[in-house]
Structure formats: C-alpha cells, structure tokens
Design an enzyme around this catalytic site. Sequence first.
Site, mmCIF file in Angstrom:
data_model
loop_
_atom_site.group_PDB
_atom_site.id
_atom_site.type_symbol
_atom_site.label_atom_id
_atom_site.label_comp_id
_atom_site.label_asym_id
_atom_site.label_seq_id
_atom_site.Cartn_x
_atom_site.Cartn_y
_atom_site.Cartn_z
ATOM 1 N N ALA A 1 8.481 -4.042 2.005
ATOM 2 C CA ALA A 1 7.254 -3.414 1.751
ATOM 3 C C ALA A 1 6.201 -4.690 0.965
ATOM 4 C CB ALA A 1 7.463 -2.154 0.760
ATOM 5 N N ASN A 2 5.025 -3.978 0.695
ATOM 6 C CA ASN A 2 4.346 -4.921 -0.077
ATOM 7 C C ASN A 2 4.059 -4.341 -1.477
ATOM 8 O OD1 ASN A 2 3.739 -6.896 1.950
ATOM 9 N ND2 ASN A 2 2.130 -6.022 2.897
ATOM 10 N N ARG A 3 3.637 -5.243 -2.245
ATOM 11 C CA ARG A 3 3.279 -4.672 -3.681
ATOM 12 C C ARG A 3 2.123 -4.031 -3.664
ATOM 13 N NH1 ARG A 3 7.037 -7.154 -7.025
ATOM 14 N NH2 ARG A 3 8.312 -8.928 -6.286
ATOM 15 N N SER A 4 1.691 -2.858 -3.376
ATOM 16 C CA SER A 4 0.564 -2.272 -3.348
ATOM 17 C C SER A 4 0.791 -0.830 -3.967
ATOM 18 C CB SER A 4 -0.037 -1.946 -1.831
ATOM 19 O OG SER A 4 -1.020 -0.932 -1.977
#
Length: 214
Positions: free
Chosen positions: A20-23
């Site tokens: 995942a991305n850090r969003s």
Amino acid sequence: RVIVTSGPTHEPIDPVRYIANRSSGAQGTAIAKALVAQGAEVVFITGPAEVDSPQGVECVNVQTAQDMLEATKSALPADAAVFAAAVADWRVASASDRKLKKSRDGLPLLEFAENPDILHHVSTLAEERPSLVIGFAAETDDVLANATAKRARKGCDWIVANDVSPATGIMGGSENAVMLIDAEGAESWQRMPKDAVAERLAARIATFLNAKES
C-alpha cells in the site's frame, strides 16, 4: 458530474499482507466534499482510507488498483475526473491464497507486475474522456520538474503536485502545500489545511466547467 478517486489501494501478497501507499484519504475526501458544496454530482471511488467517506456522494469502495480502474470505467461519462488516490504502482503477480510462512530455506521470492495506470487510461480515452482530467503527483524531490513531466506523460489537463518528503509532514497530516500545473505553467499555493486546498481546487474546477458550458 465529477469522479473523485481517493485513499490508497491494497494489493494482496497473501490473505493477511498487502502492498500500500501512505495515504489517509483526507485530501480526496475533502475534494469530494468541496465539489458537492459547489453543486456537483460526485462519484467517490475510495480505497481503504483512514477517514470516513463524505456525505452526499455516490460512494464506491474498492481494494485494488484493478478494482479502482473498473469502478472508474463504470462511472463514466463524467464532466471532470480528479485522481487523488495514491494507487500502488505494483502488485504481486500471483498473490498466495495461504499465509506465507517463515522458512529456513530463506525469504519468499515475490514476482511483481505493474498495476494499471488509471490516470493515463482516462486521459487518453478516444471517447468518454472528461473535459477536465486532474492528476496528483506526490513527490519527494524535484517536485516541479517531476510533476510537469508526469502531466505530459499521462496526458492529463492539470496536475496537483506536492512535496511529501518526511521533513514536510504532509503525508498523513492535516495540511498540504501544492502546486497546480497546467498548460500555462505552475501556480504555487501556500501551505493551508487540506479542506482549504479542496475548496480552492473545487472552485477552480467549477469555474472551468461553467466557462466551457457557457
């Protein structure tokens, strides 16, 4: 009618792990709220975000980049599309249907594949391309140069670029400092709450669409 994508995507490695991305999804959610306030019909396509989805939108919950692409295709046609989601660039080519275990034989070998490029796909549609396609560029260095190149590469109309290097505290924070890049150049906005960024962007979108309609 405006499509807004938001949040991260989760690309499974096995049933309990993912890429995942850090969003947090906060900026995309704020944009959707601001567009509703401008009178837009909003289709809000969100990955697993940390914030609640906004009221007054058609909400579509997704997990993966492929899910988000299919949901975006289903939401077309639209007058504008804002791609604020932090979509994972890669996925595991063959996710395991069982939890991967530690082994004395060494680390598991994961083969990666590219995820679909949703922004480029919509920007280059021969039919049903929205009148205004907006991408986001989260950069850690050479923000203007990298975001300008991304706008040209993807074929979108505007890019909203921001510096997410750790020193800024932008990623996951309550504020944002962005540059709006279009065919005329770049406009820097001072650091402000994400809600204020969203309101300014939504007003700019409304002005563009109203001018086009008239």
